[in-house]
Design a protein around this motif. Structure first.
Motif, PDB file in Angstrom:
ATOM      1  N   PRO A 122     -10.461  -5.062   6.628  1.00 41.23           N
ATOM      2  CA  PRO A 122     -10.941  -4.806   5.261  1.00 41.23           C
ATOM      3  C   PRO A 122      -9.990  -3.892   4.511  1.00 41.23           C
ATOM      4  O   PRO A 122      -9.260  -3.110   5.130  1.00 41.23           O
ATOM      5  CB  PRO A 122     -12.294  -4.122   5.498  1.00 41.23           C
ATOM      6  CG  PRO A 122     -12.120  -3.428   6.811  1.00 41.23           C
ATOM      7  CD  PRO A 122     -11.247  -4.315   7.639  1.00 41.23           C
ATOM      8  N   PRO A 123      -9.965  -3.987   3.158  1.00 44.31           N
ATOM      9  CA  PRO A 123      -9.060  -3.146   2.378  1.00 44.31           C
ATOM     10  C   PRO A 123      -9.468  -1.680   2.439  1.00 44.31           C
ATOM     11  O   PRO A 123     -10.635  -1.362   2.684  1.00 44.31           O
ATOM     12  CB  PRO A 123      -9.208  -3.699   0.954  1.00 44.31           C
ATOM     13  CG  PRO A 123     -10.562  -4.330   0.934  1.00 44.31           C
ATOM     14  CD  PRO A 123     -10.780  -4.873   2.307  1.00 44.31           C
ATOM     15  N   PRO A 124      -8.523  -0.784   2.227  1.00 49.23           N
ATOM     16  CA  PRO A 124      -8.852   0.648   2.232  1.00 49.23           C
ATOM     17  C   PRO A 124      -9.731   0.996   1.037  1.00 49.23           C
ATOM     18  O   PRO A 124      -9.835   0.223   0.078  1.00 49.23           O
ATOM     19  CB  PRO A 124      -7.479   1.319   2.127  1.00 49.23           C
ATOM     20  CG  PRO A 124      -6.605   0.291   1.496  1.00 49.23           C
ATOM     21  CD  PRO A 124      -7.091  -1.033   1.972  1.00 49.23           C
ATOM     22  N   PRO A 125     -10.384   2.157   1.073  1.00 49.06           N
ATOM     23  CA  PRO A 125     -11.237   2.557  -0.055  1.00 49.06           C
ATOM     24  C   PRO A 125     -10.434   2.633  -1.349  1.00 49.06           C
ATOM     25  O   PRO A 125      -9.278   3.060  -1.361  1.00 49.06           O
ATOM     26  CB  PRO A 125     -11.745   3.945   0.360  1.00 49.06           C
ATOM     27  CG  PRO A 125     -11.589   3.981   1.844  1.00 49.06           C
ATOM     28  CD  PRO A 125     -10.387   3.146   2.161  1.00 49.06           C
ATOM     29  N   LEU A 126     -11.059   2.192  -2.430  1.00 46.90           N
ATOM     30  CA  LEU A 126     -10.401   2.217  -3.734  1.00 46.90           C
ATOM     31  C   LEU A 126     -10.356   3.637  -4.289  1.00 46.90           C
ATOM     32  O   LEU A 126     -11.320   4.387  -4.188  1.00 46.90           O
ATOM     33  CB  LEU A 126     -11.134   1.307  -4.720  1.00 46.90           C
ATOM     34  CG  LEU A 126     -11.018  -0.197  -4.473  1.00 46.90           C
ATOM     35  CD1 LEU A 126     -11.878  -0.948  -5.484  1.00 46.90           C
ATOM     36  CD2 LEU A 126      -9.582  -0.662  -4.578  1.00 46.90           C
ATOM     37  N   ALA A 177      -6.100 -17.399  -7.708  1.00 46.52           N
ATOM     38  CA  ALA A 177      -6.170 -16.452  -8.819  1.00 46.52           C
ATOM     39  C   ALA A 177      -6.707 -15.133  -8.308  1.00 46.52           C
ATOM     40  O   ALA A 177      -7.716 -15.072  -7.625  1.00 46.52           O
ATOM     41  CB  ALA A 177      -7.084 -17.000  -9.916  1.00 46.52           C
ATOM     42  N   GLY A 178      -6.019 -14.058  -8.619  1.00 49.20           N
ATOM     43  CA  GLY A 178      -6.437 -12.751  -8.125  1.00 49.20           C
ATOM     44  C   GLY A 178      -6.713 -11.786  -9.242  1.00 49.20           C
ATOM     45  O   GLY A 178      -6.188 -11.930 -10.340  1.00 49.20           O
ATOM     46  N   LEU A 179      -7.529 -10.818  -8.997  1.00 51.83           N
ATOM     47  CA  LEU A 179      -7.795  -9.769  -9.973  1.00 51.83           C
ATOM     48  C   LEU A 179      -6.655  -8.776 -10.055  1.00 51.83           C
ATOM     49  O   LEU A 179      -6.517  -8.063 -11.028  1.00 51.83           O
ATOM     50  CB  LEU A 179      -9.076  -9.016  -9.585  1.00 51.83           C
ATOM     51  CG  LEU A 179     -10.367  -9.828  -9.600  1.00 51.83           C
ATOM     52  CD1 LEU A 179     -11.515  -8.951  -9.108  1.00 51.83           C
ATOM     53  CD2 LEU A 179     -10.652 -10.306 -10.995  1.00 51.83           C
ATOM     54  N   GLY A 180      -5.865  -8.719  -9.025  1.00 52.49           N
ATOM     55  CA  GLY A 180      -4.865  -7.656  -8.943  1.00 52.49           C
ATOM     56  C   GLY A 180      -5.482  -6.479  -8.214  1.00 52.49           C
ATOM     57  O   GLY A 180      -6.699  -6.325  -8.152  1.00 52.49           O
ATOM     58  N   ALA A 181      -4.661  -5.657  -7.642  1.00 52.71           N
ATOM     59  CA  ALA A 181      -5.153  -4.499  -6.909  1.00 52.71           C
ATOM     60  C   ALA A 181      -4.281  -3.305  -7.180  1.00 52.71           C
ATOM     61  O   ALA A 181      -3.092  -3.442  -7.446  1.00 52.71           O
ATOM     62  CB  ALA A 181      -5.185  -4.815  -5.401  1.00 52.71           C
ATOM     63  N   LEU A 182      -4.884  -2.142  -7.166  1.00 52.51           N
ATOM     64  CA  LEU A 182      -4.173  -0.916  -7.484  1.00 52.51           C
ATOM     65  C   LEU A 182      -4.291   0.048  -6.315  1.00 52.51           C
ATOM     66  O   LEU A 182      -5.392   0.341  -5.869  1.00 52.51           O
ATOM     67  CB  LEU A 182      -4.787  -0.258  -8.739  1.00 52.51           C
ATOM     68  CG  LEU A 182      -5.067  -1.179  -9.922  1.00 52.51           C
ATOM     69  CD1 LEU A 182      -5.836  -0.403 -10.977  1.00 52.51           C
ATOM     70  CD2 LEU A 182      -3.780  -1.714 -10.485  1.00 52.51           C
ATOM     71  N   TYR A 183      -3.161   0.525  -5.826  1.00 50.73           N
ATOM     72  CA  TYR A 183      -3.187   1.492  -4.745  1.00 50.73           C
ATOM     73  C   TYR A 183      -2.177   2.585  -5.019  1.00 50.73           C
ATOM     74  O   TYR A 183      -1.146   2.346  -5.640  1.00 50.73           O
ATOM     75  CB  TYR A 183      -2.911   0.816  -3.386  1.00 50.73           C
ATOM     76  CG  TYR A 183      -4.099   0.041  -2.905  1.00 50.73           C
ATOM     77  CD1 TYR A 183      -5.130   0.676  -2.219  1.00 50.73           C
ATOM     78  CD2 TYR A 183      -4.232  -1.307  -3.202  1.00 50.73           C
ATOM     79  CE1 TYR A 183      -6.254  -0.032  -1.814  1.00 50.73           C
ATOM     80  CE2 TYR A 183      -5.349  -2.018  -2.804  1.00 50.73           C
ATOM     81  CZ  TYR A 183      -6.347  -1.368  -2.111  1.00 50.73           C
ATOM     82  OH  TYR A 183      -7.465  -2.069  -1.725  1.00 50.73           O
ATOM     83  N   THR A 184      -2.502   3.772  -4.569  1.00 50.78           N
ATOM     84  CA  THR A 184      -1.620   4.925  -4.819  1.00 50.78           C
ATOM     85  C   THR A 184      -1.220   5.547  -3.497  1.00 50.78           C
ATOM     86  O   THR A 184      -1.872   5.339  -2.482  1.00 50.78           O
ATOM     87  CB  THR A 184      -2.345   5.983  -5.667  1.00 50.78           C
ATOM     88  OG1 THR A 184      -3.526   6.408  -4.969  1.00 50.78           O
ATOM     89  CG2 THR A 184      -2.740   5.417  -7.004  1.00 50.78           C
ATOM     90  N   VAL A 189     -12.781   6.601 -11.678  1.00 50.71           N
ATOM     91  CA  VAL A 189     -12.076   7.231 -10.568  1.00 50.71           C
ATOM     92  C   VAL A 189     -13.094   7.673  -9.538  1.00 50.71           C
ATOM     93  O   VAL A 189     -14.247   7.971  -9.858  1.00 50.71           O
ATOM     94  CB  VAL A 189     -11.234   8.421 -11.075  1.00 50.71           C
ATOM     95  CG1 VAL A 189     -10.435   9.047  -9.947  1.00 50.71           C
ATOM     96  CG2 VAL A 189     -10.302   7.977 -12.191  1.00 50.71           C
ATOM     97  N   SER A 190     -12.691   7.705  -8.265  1.00 49.75           N
ATOM     98  CA  SER A 190     -13.585   8.087  -7.181  1.00 49.75           C
ATOM     99  C   SER A 190     -14.188   9.469  -7.434  1.00 49.75           C
ATOM    100  O   SER A 190     -13.597  10.290  -8.136  1.00 49.75           O
ATOM    101  CB  SER A 190     -12.829   8.089  -5.847  1.00 49.75           C
ATOM    102  OG  SER A 190     -11.751   9.005  -5.901  1.00 49.75           O
ATOM    103  N   PRO A 191     -15.376   9.743  -6.882  1.00 52.64           N
ATOM    104  CA  PRO A 191     -16.051  11.029  -7.153  1.00 52.64           C
ATOM    105  C   PRO A 191     -15.205  12.253  -6.837  1.00 52.64           C
ATOM    106  O   PRO A 191     -15.336  13.286  -7.471  1.00 52.64           O
ATOM    107  CB  PRO A 191     -17.289  10.967  -6.247  1.00 52.64           C
ATOM    108  CG  PRO A 191     -17.521   9.510  -6.027  1.00 52.64           C
ATOM    109  CD  PRO A 191     -16.177   8.862  -6.031  1.00 52.64           C
ATOM    110  N   ASN A 192     -14.324  12.136  -5.844  1.00 50.51           N
ATOM    111  CA  ASN A 192     -13.441  13.257  -5.495  1.00 50.51           C
ATOM    112  C   ASN A 192     -11.996  12.851  -5.761  1.00 50.51           C
ATOM    113  O   ASN A 192     -11.256  12.504  -4.830  1.00 50.51           O
ATOM    114  CB  ASN A 192     -13.622  13.641  -4.016  1.00 50.51           C
ATOM    115  CG  ASN A 192     -15.038  14.092  -3.724  1.00 50.51           C
ATOM    116  OD1 ASN A 192     -15.589  14.928  -4.445  1.00 50.51           O
ATOM    117  ND2 ASN A 192     -15.635  13.528  -2.687  1.00 50.51           N
TER     118      ASN A 192
END
Length: 216
Positions: free
Chosen positions: A61-65, A209-216, A35-38
């Motif tokens: 570009p994609p937003p920060p993960l 083929a994609g890795l998949g992406a996770l966004y909240t 998980v991100s540092p913050n």
């Protein structure tokens, strides 16, 4: 008379490869959720993009993960079937989302190849908790997948199973054809609006083929 104690035993009828089948499998390393540092609080909605059509929604570009899911035993490619359950368990237990929306694609083989290449299919599968709420997010306006059956597998199905076990509201919306434009489907248009994505920039994809992406 032969000495049955000291005589050499007869050769085994099994080959070394056959004997390996009886050995205990090596333990698989546990997936790591970074998980991100913050870190923000537990997300209200976790969106899992798996299908090529849904991955085309990602801005450039994609937003920060917010987080990264690492499987130490695998290179950077699609998650194989035997590791999807462990990946789903780490993802849901680590992020603890209130609701989950999975966007995946129907496999033609699940319908014995009877899906027309020109026929658009959009349907959903839901956990019991999602049905009691009337759906999850952008999936509320999507009809149930018919026939439901066992038509889905892979990471998306594993995420749905994990959510069902944990009593979480989760909807999986699947589309066909796999390389259709996001604008062809109502759920993709609603997700794009929520993410602030311009659908005109989301071109037709070619089943990469994609890795998949996770966004909240």
């Amino acid at each position: 008379m032969d000495d049955v104690v000291t005589d050499a035993p007869p050769p085994s009828r099994f080959s070394p490869d056959d004997l390996d089948n009886f050995a205990a499998p090596l333990p698989q390393p546990t997936p790591i959720l970074v998980v991100s540092p913050n870190p923000s609080p537990a997300p209200r909605l976790l969106v899992v993009l798996i299908s090529p059509t849904s991955l085309a929604l990602l801005p450039s570009p994609p937003p920060p993960l917010h987080a990264s899911l690492l499987l130490p035993d695998l290179p950077l490619n699609a998650i194989p079937a035997h590791r999807t359950r462990a990946a789903a368990r780490s993802l849901i237990s680590g992020l603890q989302p209130e609701e989950v929306l999975v966007l995946d694609a129907v496999r033609s083989g699940a319908y014995r190849g009877r899906l027309s290449a020109d026929e658009l299919v959009e349907g959903k599968l839901e956990t019991g908790a999602a049905r009691r709420r009337g759906g999850v997010g952008a999936a509320k306006g999507v009809a149930a997948l018919a026939p439901p059956g066992s038509v889905m597998d892979g990471l998306g199905a594993a995420v749905m199973t994990e959510c069902e076990i944990r009593g979480k509201a989760a909807s999986m919306v699947v589309t066909w054809p796999a390389a259709a434009r996001p604008s062809d489907f109502g759920v993709m248009r609603r997700v794009a609006a929520e993410l602030g994505v311009d659908l005109k920039a989301a071109a037709r994809v070619s089943g990469r083929a994609g890795l998949g992406a996770l966004y909240t």
